[in-house]
Enzyme design. Sequence first.
Site, mmCIF file in Angstrom:
data_model
loop_
_atom_site.group_PDB
_atom_site.id
_atom_site.type_symbol
_atom_site.label_atom_id
_atom_site.label_comp_id
_atom_site.label_asym_id
_atom_site.label_seq_id
_atom_site.Cartn_x
_atom_site.Cartn_y
_atom_site.Cartn_z
ATOM 1 N N ASP A 70 0.846 -1.179 0.000
ATOM 2 C CA ASP A 70 0.000 0.000 0.000
ATOM 3 C C ASP A 70 0.887 1.236 0.000
ATOM 4 O OD1 ASP A 70 -3.104 0.567 0.405
ATOM 5 O OD2 ASP A 70 -1.953 2.190 1.321
ATOM 6 N N THR A 71 0.532 2.197 -0.824
ATOM 7 C CA THR A 71 1.307 3.432 -0.941
ATOM 8 C C THR A 71 0.467 4.608 -0.461
ATOM 9 O OG1 THR A 71 2.536 2.547 -2.816
ATOM 10 C CG2 THR A 71 2.549 4.942 -2.544
#
Length: 194
Positions: A70-71
């Site tokens: 996840d960014t």
Amino acid sequence: MPRLLLASNSPRRKQLLADLGLTYEVRLKEVDETYPEHLQRAEVAEYLAAHKASAYRDDLQPGDVLLTADTIVCLDEHVLNKPTDADDAVRMLTQLQGRAHDVYTGVCLLTGEGQKVVFSDQTRVHFRSLTEAEIRFYVEKHKPFDKAGAYGAQDWIGLVAVTRLEGSYFTVMGLPVHRVYKELEKLGFGVAAT
């Protein structure tokens, strides 16, 4: 036979794993991406990556390694997730223009045997000032609604607005491949293992 499973439909993550020379299968599930409000910056990215992995725990077989990521984009202490619509994307990009911000990508590797490795990587991104017309052009043409902070460094806006990076470009793209590869090697994946 060990399997590497990628729990992401991101074309960028798929390409980066392929560029590493790794064979993998894609697995997809809808997972809630809310997080506890007390978490900050890197903690958010790591929490979300681990949370996504937990949704697949019962599906894994011995020898499997699941990769989730996840960014997030942080401007000061504010987390900028994926925009809800075009207006939200314009708002985010207006906030980012002419400033530096931090991008964190959290990664979770979960094995079929229950071993879990969670880490994150940070890159500082410097943006030049943009005009409203440039921002609106980008949002209308590239529709960055699936991207944290409403932009992709590999898109037009990355070409014209990103003036400097402190850290890995690939972390900004959504997968810190230098760290991922090192951890996957420990789990038996990598060119030496093939």
